[in-house]
Design a protein around this motif. Structure first.
Motif, PDB file in Angstrom:
ATOM      1  N   GLU A   1     -38.488  28.172 -58.783  1.00 33.15           N
ATOM      2  CA  GLU A   1     -39.546  27.668 -57.906  1.00 33.15           C
ATOM      3  C   GLU A   1     -39.301  26.211 -57.537  1.00 33.15           C
ATOM      4  O   GLU A   1     -39.562  25.786 -56.414  1.00 33.15           O
ATOM      5  CB  GLU A   1     -40.906  27.816 -58.595  1.00 33.15           C
ATOM      6  CG  GLU A   1     -41.383  29.267 -58.669  1.00 33.15           C
ATOM      7  CD  GLU A   1     -42.734  29.385 -59.358  1.00 33.15           C
ATOM      8  OE1 GLU A   1     -43.293  28.331 -59.731  1.00 33.15           O
ATOM      9  OE2 GLU A   1     -43.220  30.510 -59.509  1.00 33.15           O
ATOM     10  N   ASN A   2     -38.815  25.439 -58.518  1.00 36.70           N
ATOM     11  CA  ASN A   2     -38.556  24.020 -58.259  1.00 36.70           C
ATOM     12  C   ASN A   2     -37.407  23.823 -57.283  1.00 36.70           C
ATOM     13  O   ASN A   2     -37.325  22.803 -56.609  1.00 36.70           O
ATOM     14  CB  ASN A   2     -38.252  23.297 -59.574  1.00 36.70           C
ATOM     15  CG  ASN A   2     -39.490  23.171 -60.463  1.00 36.70           C
ATOM     16  OD1 ASN A   2     -40.611  23.169 -59.958  1.00 36.70           O
ATOM     17  ND2 ASN A   2     -39.282  23.076 -61.765  1.00 36.70           N
ATOM     18  N   LYS A   3     -36.502  24.812 -57.221  1.00 34.43           N
ATOM     19  CA  LYS A   3     -35.351  24.696 -56.328  1.00 34.43           C
ATOM     20  C   LYS A   3     -35.704  25.065 -54.880  1.00 34.43           C
ATOM     21  O   LYS A   3     -34.967  24.736 -53.967  1.00 34.43           O
ATOM     22  CB  LYS A   3     -34.216  25.579 -56.831  1.00 34.43           C
ATOM     23  CG  LYS A   3     -33.535  25.058 -58.097  1.00 34.43           C
ATOM     24  CD  LYS A   3     -32.408  25.972 -58.528  1.00 34.43           C
ATOM     25  CE  LYS A   3     -31.723  25.446 -59.784  1.00 34.43           C
ATOM     26  NZ  LYS A   3     -30.618  26.326 -60.230  1.00 34.43           N
ATOM     27  N   ILE A   4     -36.824  25.806 -54.670  1.00 36.87           N
ATOM     28  CA  ILE A   4     -37.229  26.186 -53.324  1.00 36.87           C
ATOM     29  C   ILE A   4     -37.929  25.007 -52.659  1.00 36.87           C
ATOM     30  O   ILE A   4     -38.990  24.576 -53.119  1.00 36.87           O
ATOM     31  CB  ILE A   4     -38.182  27.399 -53.353  1.00 36.87           C
ATOM     32  CG1 ILE A   4     -37.483  28.604 -53.986  1.00 36.87           C
ATOM     33  CG2 ILE A   4     -38.662  27.732 -51.944  1.00 36.87           C
ATOM     34  CD1 ILE A   4     -38.379  29.810 -54.166  1.00 36.87           C
ATOM     35  N   PRO A   5     -37.355  24.433 -51.601  1.00 37.90           N
ATOM     36  CA  PRO A   5     -37.973  23.254 -50.980  1.00 37.90           C
ATOM     37  C   PRO A   5     -39.284  23.606 -50.285  1.00 37.90           C
ATOM     38  O   PRO A   5     -39.411  24.655 -49.655  1.00 37.90           O
ATOM     39  CB  PRO A   5     -36.910  22.823 -49.948  1.00 37.90           C
ATOM     40  CG  PRO A   5     -36.140  24.070 -49.644  1.00 37.90           C
ATOM     41  CD  PRO A   5     -36.135  24.864 -50.926  1.00 37.90           C
ATOM     42  N   LYS A   6     -40.253  22.737 -50.431  1.00 40.50           N
ATOM     43  CA  LYS A   6     -41.533  22.939 -49.758  1.00 40.50           C
ATOM     44  C   LYS A   6     -41.417  22.501 -48.304  1.00 40.50           C
ATOM     45  O   LYS A   6     -40.665  21.576 -47.993  1.00 40.50           O
ATOM     46  CB  LYS A   6     -42.624  22.125 -50.464  1.00 40.50           C
ATOM     47  CG  LYS A   6     -42.961  22.622 -51.855  1.00 40.50           C
ATOM     48  CD  LYS A   6     -44.092  21.812 -52.461  1.00 40.50           C
ATOM     49  CE  LYS A   6     -44.449  22.346 -53.838  1.00 40.50           C
ATOM     50  NZ  LYS A   6     -45.552  21.565 -54.463  1.00 40.50           N
ATOM     51  N   PRO A   7     -42.133  23.182 -47.395  1.00 38.74           N
ATOM     52  CA  PRO A   7     -42.086  22.776 -45.982  1.00 38.74           C
ATOM     53  C   PRO A   7     -42.527  21.329 -45.810  1.00 38.74           C
ATOM     54  O   PRO A   7     -43.382  20.839 -46.557  1.00 38.74           O
ATOM     55  CB  PRO A   7     -43.074  23.740 -45.316  1.00 38.74           C
ATOM     56  CG  PRO A   7     -43.212  24.889 -46.252  1.00 38.74           C
ATOM     57  CD  PRO A   7     -43.016  24.330 -47.630  1.00 38.74           C
ATOM     58  N   LYS A   8     -41.949  20.668 -44.841  1.00 46.55           N
ATOM     59  CA  LYS A   8     -42.298  19.276 -44.588  1.00 46.55           C
ATOM     60  C   LYS A   8     -43.742  19.146 -44.147  1.00 46.55           C
ATOM     61  O   LYS A   8     -44.435  18.180 -44.476  1.00 46.55           O
ATOM     62  CB  LYS A   8     -41.369  18.707 -43.508  1.00 46.55           C
ATOM     63  CG  LYS A   8     -41.481  17.206 -43.320  1.00 46.55           C
ATOM     64  CD  LYS A   8     -40.411  16.708 -42.376  1.00 46.55           C
ATOM     65  CE  LYS A   8     -40.403  15.198 -42.292  1.00 46.55           C
ATOM     66  NZ  LYS A   8     -39.337  14.698 -41.402  1.00 46.55           N
ATOM     67  N   TYR A   9     -44.215  20.142 -43.388  1.00 46.42           N
ATOM     68  CA  TYR A   9     -45.601  20.156 -42.926  1.00 46.42           C
ATOM     69  C   TYR A   9     -46.242  21.496 -43.267  1.00 46.42           C
ATOM     70  O   TYR A   9     -45.591  22.546 -43.176  1.00 46.42           O
ATOM     71  CB  TYR A   9     -45.678  19.942 -41.416  1.00 46.42           C
ATOM     72  CG  TYR A   9     -45.287  18.559 -40.957  1.00 46.42           C
ATOM     73  CD1 TYR A   9     -46.222  17.530 -40.900  1.00 46.42           C
ATOM     74  CD2 TYR A   9     -43.978  18.285 -40.568  1.00 46.42           C
ATOM     75  CE1 TYR A   9     -45.862  16.261 -40.478  1.00 46.42           C
ATOM     76  CE2 TYR A   9     -43.613  17.005 -40.143  1.00 46.42           C
ATOM     77  CZ  TYR A   9     -44.567  16.008 -40.100  1.00 46.42           C
ATOM     78  OH  TYR A   9     -44.211  14.753 -39.677  1.00 46.42           O
ATOM     79  N   ASP A  10     -47.489  21.460 -43.648  1.00 43.00           N
ATOM     80  CA  ASP A  10     -48.256  22.678 -43.892  1.00 43.00           C
ATOM     81  C   ASP A  10     -48.916  23.068 -42.569  1.00 43.00           C
ATOM     82  O   ASP A  10     -49.819  22.383 -42.096  1.00 43.00           O
ATOM     83  CB  ASP A  10     -49.321  22.427 -44.966  1.00 43.00           C
ATOM     84  CG  ASP A  10     -50.094  23.689 -45.329  1.00 43.00           C
ATOM     85  OD1 ASP A  10     -49.988  24.697 -44.590  1.00 43.00           O
ATOM     86  OD2 ASP A  10     -50.821  23.668 -46.336  1.00 43.00           O
ATOM     87  N   LEU A  11     -48.460  24.156 -41.976  1.00 44.96           N
ATOM     88  CA  LEU A  11     -48.945  24.549 -40.656  1.00 44.96           C
ATOM     89  C   LEU A  11     -50.417  24.956 -40.648  1.00 44.96           C
ATOM     90  O   LEU A  11     -51.047  25.028 -39.590  1.00 44.96           O
ATOM     91  CB  LEU A  11     -48.087  25.690 -40.094  1.00 44.96           C
ATOM     92  CG  LEU A  11     -46.623  25.333 -39.837  1.00 44.96           C
ATOM     93  CD1 LEU A  11     -45.869  26.536 -39.286  1.00 44.96           C
ATOM     94  CD2 LEU A  11     -46.508  24.151 -38.879  1.00 44.96           C
ATOM     95  N   LYS A  12     -50.963  25.215 -41.830  1.00 42.08           N
ATOM     96  CA  LYS A  12     -52.381  25.584 -41.901  1.00 42.08           C
ATOM     97  C   LYS A  12     -53.297  24.369 -41.842  1.00 42.08           C
ATOM     98  O   LYS A  12     -54.461  24.476 -41.468  1.00 42.08           O
ATOM     99  CB  LYS A  12     -52.656  26.375 -43.186  1.00 42.08           C
ATOM    100  CG  LYS A  12     -51.995  27.743 -43.231  1.00 42.08           C
ATOM    101  CD  LYS A  12     -52.342  28.473 -44.524  1.00 42.08           C
ATOM    102  CE  LYS A  12     -51.690  29.847 -44.562  1.00 42.08           C
ATOM    103  NZ  LYS A  12     -52.011  30.561 -45.838  1.00 42.08           N
ATOM    104  N   THR A  13     -52.759  23.224 -42.217  1.00 43.11           N
ATOM    105  CA  THR A  13     -53.613  22.035 -42.301  1.00 43.11           C
ATOM    106  C   THR A  13     -53.150  20.860 -41.433  1.00 43.11           C
ATOM    107  O   THR A  13     -53.909  19.908 -41.265  1.00 43.11           O
ATOM    108  CB  THR A  13     -53.690  21.542 -43.761  1.00 43.11           C
ATOM    109  OG1 THR A  13     -52.366  21.209 -44.223  1.00 43.11           O
ATOM    110  CG2 THR A  13     -54.269  22.622 -44.663  1.00 43.11           C
TER     111      THR A  13
END
Length: 234
Positions: free
Chosen positions: A40-52
């Motif tokens: 999970e730590n290796k999966i990069p989080k999106p730069k922007y959360d499209l929901k917010t």
């Protein structure tokens, strides 16, 4: 007596085995959880959360650049009561392409109309007098799209361009929500270099001409509401 000792020994061995298996299971589960956390730590989080995310003057270029890299579609269709217009968005105007695709996927345009018609000039869309349209604009953000002038992109018949305000807008920033098609068959070349052209009609010119023939009031608003639905083309 011997039988008693044998039974006691079996009991002790059984207890030891259960404890060992329990310990092994705990260790195994611990290792699995550790590995899961590591993945999970290796999966990069999106730069922007499209929901917010809310687009602003400060993040507009960064957001649209990022969004455009993630969403590479460049063909859409605009449906109305007169038929369907197929449109190609230009790759050399990446911010405008990304912005348009973003609004399509947000279903923003589906709350709007072709709200301005000037025969032998333009047909403009992307706004309405519906409360939901203004609510959607507020939710998406308050911003403008920087001009992207490409010398070869002219205001030919069927060109797609961004509307903009002319007063107090020396940088010729584009309105992100409103667009227009050139309906004059000879073009509208006095607008070249004034408004960003970022796409063109590939089919449905007859629909464009039918829209342009509709009667309007003094404010160039069609007497008939021409609601639109904009979706990605397959």
């Amino acid at each position: 007596m011997k039988l008693h000792k044998i039974l006691v020994l079996c009991f002790v061995l059984s207890l030891y085995s259960c404890q060992k298996n329990s310990k092994d299971t705990i260790q195994k589960n611990s290792v699995q959880k550790k590995n899961s956390d590591s993945i999970e730590n290796k999966i990069p989080k999106p730069k922007y959360d499209l929901k917010t995310v809310v687009i602003t003057e400060e993040n507009v270029v960064d957001f649209l650049t990022w969004y455009g890299e993630q969403n590479t579609e460049n063909k859409v269709k605009i449906e109305c009561s007169f038929g369907t217009i197929e449109v190609e968005l230009f790759e050399q105007t990446p911010l405008h392409r990304a912005n348009f695709i973003y609004l399509v996927k947000k279903n923003y345009f589906n709350t709007t109309y072709f709200h301005r018609v000037v025969k032998n000039f333009i047909v403009q869309g992307g706004n309405s007098d519906e409360t939901i349209t203004q609510k959607e604009r507020k939710n998406i953000g308050k911003y403008f799209v920087p001009a992207e002038f490409v010398k070869s992109y002219k205001h030919h018949y069927g060109a797609l361009a961004s509307a903009r305000t002319w007063e107090n807008n020396p940088e010729k920033l584009s309105n992100p929500f409103e667009f227009y098609f050139v309906q004059n068959k000879g073009g509208a070349h006095h607008l070249d270099g004034e408004h960003t052209v970022f796409g063109k009609i590939t089919s449905g010119f007859e629909v464009l001409d039918e829209i342009a023939s509709q009667k309007t009031d003094e404010g160039e608003y069609p007497l008939l509401n021409i609601k639109i639905k904009v979706t990605l083309s397959e």
